[in-house]
Design an enzyme around this catalytic site. Structure first.
Site, mmCIF file in Angstrom:
data_model
loop_
_atom_site.group_PDB
_atom_site.id
_atom_site.type_symbol
_atom_site.label_atom_id
_atom_site.label_comp_id
_atom_site.label_asym_id
_atom_site.label_seq_id
_atom_site.Cartn_x
_atom_site.Cartn_y
_atom_site.Cartn_z
ATOM 1 C CG ASN A 652 0.560 -7.056 -4.920
ATOM 2 O OD1 ASN A 652 1.259 -6.089 -4.645
ATOM 3 N ND2 ASN A 652 0.688 -7.720 -6.061
ATOM 4 C CE1 TYR A 653 -5.209 -7.746 -3.859
ATOM 5 C CE2 TYR A 653 -3.755 -9.081 -5.214
ATOM 6 C CZ TYR A 653 -4.646 -8.040 -5.085
ATOM 7 O OH TYR A 653 -4.978 -7.279 -6.169
ATOM 8 C CG PHE A 654 -0.914 -14.156 1.241
ATOM 9 C CD1 PHE A 654 -2.219 -14.236 0.804
ATOM 10 C CD2 PHE A 654 -0.043 -15.178 0.916
ATOM 11 C CE1 PHE A 654 -2.645 -15.297 0.041
ATOM 12 C CE2 PHE A 654 -0.458 -16.244 0.153
ATOM 13 C CZ PHE A 654 -1.762 -16.309 -0.287
#
Length: 694
Positions: A652-654
């Site tokens: 989800n975030y990288f």
């Protein structure tokens, strides 16, 4: 376990055929001038298109082409209309519940309990878990028994017995029946298992794909989750609560206006059928335990979902861009930390927490039952001040995992928190002038499309890029590179509070890894002894000094006994290959006789194996040293990651391009850090160059 019925828990809440390889003659044009005059010769090079190569893969179905949307649709994902035509077959409901055989009945206070199907099904949910940690949890038991009693009031035991005490319930007869059924499945023949698997695949086939703008796309979570007991993560206050069966009347279908409406695979009618092409979900319903909205989307690798992902990462990258969005925003909220307008001061402090500490923005109000807390729903009790400038956060975060963090802050932030808490009770909101909607509306004035959630993506990605760039790995081996990557991922996961409860299986796996490491050290110890016997000059060499300090006599004896048992079992197994019983008996006797010698020689330099040439022994020891080193690194890596959910950040975030570019420039196979599902999800990022930076 058997599935569920409407009478059970359903409370509200055109290619040419390839040429066979053996029919191809090894003849090519130009090899025989008279070839054209011989009609009996198969002129296969004229019949088969040049692109068709005849090899060992002839007859293997072609894989569908990957739709490379990123080459054809720049900016397409920003439009309001998401699709023009959409056809699908709805969702797959679990089959009706099948009551247990009449002889399988749980007991209450020593008496058999005759339960109707609806109550029996819920009892079965609990029975399946009686040997797990869940049923030893008081909170889990309390929630289950309360919800089960609600079902029992509507569907009481047929024999009139009143169930009032969980301690008097004996679920073991149901548990034993389930275990017997599991054993039967395990005992099935390979063909029976194959047939059963095929039957399930055939049933699901029509739900796995949809027609999206005339193009076939795979559907993700098309199965409706069956009824059961909610488990949650950590000490979730609703663990053990009953998850009701979802019926067609609970599900809203989104489909094209001209598409045929799918028919549910169980009795019932859809709650609603809509034709909204501004959203990307195919179906939705609300689960009863936490009131969460569930959606059916295309798979993570679909063009639509992938475009959404890329847009999200590009927005986070834009925040960092050279024209200085992030610098300007930080300067602005630094100034507003001293604003005379209390609302502005609170907004600036909240933004500081979201930006610098990675706090989730959250909603305006947290769930009073679950008590999960994010930045906008912080109460005074969640934040404590410690002089001179420390702020202590102690909250229940996402998935009911505790978030505890003691951090130094700027003096002005410390002073603001003190002011915000004045004349408030513990349960009052810290940021009573800050709402998520207002926060996002303000951020839109700073940068188009910016929301508070973009900060987490931005901070996670920029932190990963910085940490990876700090490591000089030019002389590192593959495992050292992987450890460096995982360490950077670990740091970002801590920043984002991606923690998890450590399951017992992880602890067991760690112990298994340690045992394998000791086994390698045992082999090295025996090789060292043999080497010293061959040539005494190696005894004082530093390279061959003892590094088996964590192997005591007790462990060594246990390991040698296990080795002996394994050797005997392997030898006995040779009988299946026709070896004579007398020969096997003699061989087993030799094994039995060899291992007592190890006990006598333990701690000495006796040569228990045939002498090898010193060079060969040295080479083998060197290989073991490398394997021991790699295993040590893996153990350290896995131990550090036990309480951290590294996959959450990857998913989800990288920005995936950071990882893929790093893999290319560091010569690390992408599959070592990205699973197959992630490579599918981020197919659009796989072609990035090694010098790409976030």
């Amino acid at each position: 376990m058997a599935s569920t019925s409407s009478s059970s828990v359903s409370e509200p809440p055109t290619n040419s055929e390839p040429v066979p390889a053996d029919s191809v003659q090894e003849i090519h044009p130009g090899e025989d001038e008279d070839l054209a005059a011989k009609p009996e010769v198969l002129r296969w090079w004229e019949a088969v298109p040049a692109v068709e190569k005849v090899d060992e893969n002839v007859g293997v179905p072609k894989q569908p082409e990957v739709y490379k949307w990123w080459e054809n649709s720049a900016g397409e994902s920003t439009v309001t209309v998401k699709w023009k035509t959409l056809e699908h077959n709805g969702v797959l409901f679990p089959p009706p519940y099948e009551p247990l055989p009449s002889h399988v009945k749980m007991r209450y206070d020593g008496k058999e309990l005759d339960l109707p199907p609806a109550a029996e099904e819920v009892a079965g949910f609990y029975a399946a878990l009686i040997e797990s940690d869940y049923t030893q949890d008081a909170g889990f038991n309390e929630n289950f028994f309360r919800d089960w009693q609600t079902v029992l009031q509507k569907h009481p035991p047929r024999d009139g017995i009143e169930v009032t005490n969980l301690q008097l319930c004996d679920f073991r007869p149901i548990f034993e029946y389930f275990e017997a059924e599991k054993a039967k499945k395990k005992a099935m023949s390979a063909q029976e298992k194959k047939d059963m698997k095929k039957a399930i695949a055939d049933l699901e086939l029509t739900y796995t794909t949809c027609l999206f703008d005339g193009r076939e796309e795979k559907v993700g979570n098309f199965r409706i989750e069956p009824a059961g007991l909610f488990r949650g993560r950590g000490e979730h206050p609703k663990r053990g609560c009953l998850k009701y069966r979802v019926q067609p009347e609970d599900v809203t279908i989104n489909i094209g206006g001209n598409a045929p409406i799918p028919v549910p695979n169980v009795p019932g009618k859809w709650k609603e059928v809509i034709h909204d092409n501004t959203v990307t979900w195919l179906a939705t319903w609300t689960e009863n335990v936490n009131g969460n909205h569930k959606y059916v989307f295309l798979v993570v690798g679909s063009s639509l979902k992938a475009q959404s992902d890329m847009l999200k990462f590009e927005k986070a990258r834009e925040l960092k861009a050279s024209h200085g969005h992030i610098g300007r925003i930080r300067t602005t909220y630094d100034v507003d930390l001293k604003s005379t307008v209390l609302a502005d001061r609170q907004r600036a402090t909240a933004l500081c927490f979201i930006d610098k500490l990675g706090l989730r923005v959250g909603e305006e109000e947290h769930d009073a039952d679950v008590d999960t807390v994010s930045c906008c729903s912080l109460c005074c009790v969640h934040v404590r001040l410690e002089a001179p400038n420390f702020v202590v956060f102690d909250i229940i975060g996402e998935d009911s995992i505790r978030y505890y963090n003691r951090v130094p802050v700027e003096v002005q932030v410390f002073e603001n928190i003190r002011i915000f808490k004045e004349n408030k009770s513990d349960e009052d909101r810290l940021f009573d002038y800050v709402k998520k909607a207002d926060l996002n509306e303000y951020l839109q004035t700073e940068m188009k499309g910016l929301t508070a959630t973009v900060f987490r993506t931005f901070n996670a990605s920029s932190t990963l890029q910085r940490l990876l760039d700090e490591n000089d790995l030019r002389s590192a081996n593959l495992q050292e590179k992987l450890n460096a990557y995982n360490k950077a991922s670990h740091e970002v996961a801590i920043l984002c509070n991606h923690r998890r409860a450590v399951p017992p299986s992880r602890t067991h796996a760690q112990a298994t890894e340690q045992n394998k490491l000791r086994s390698l050290k045992y082999d090295r110890m025996q090789l060292r002894r043999t080497l010293f016997k061959v040539d005494e000059k190696f005894r004082g060499t530093k390279e061959y000094m003892d590094n088996e300090s964590d192997m005591n006599d007790e462990w060594t004896a246990s390991h040698e006994e296990a080795m002996k048992t394994g050797d005997v079992e392997n030898t006995e197994g040779l009988a299946e290959d026709g070896e004579k019983v007398s020969v096997l008996r003699d061989r087993i006797a030799e094994i039995e006789a060899a291992y007592p010698a190890l006990e006598q020689e333990r701690g000495t330099d006796a040569d228990f194996k045939r002498a090898k040439l010193a060079e060969k022994i040295q080479e083998t020891i060197g290989e073991l040293d490398e394997e021991i080193k790699a295993r040590k690194l893996r153990i350290i890596d896995r131990k550090e990651a036990m309480e951290i959910a590294l996959s959450t950040s990857k998913i989800n975030y990288f920005d995936p391009r950071i990882t893929i570019a790093w893999c290319k420039i560091r010569d690390v196979p992408v599959e070592k850090v990205f699973s197959q599902s992630l490579r599918l999800k981020f197919a659009w990022a796989l072609e990035v160059e090694g010098d790409w930076k976030f």
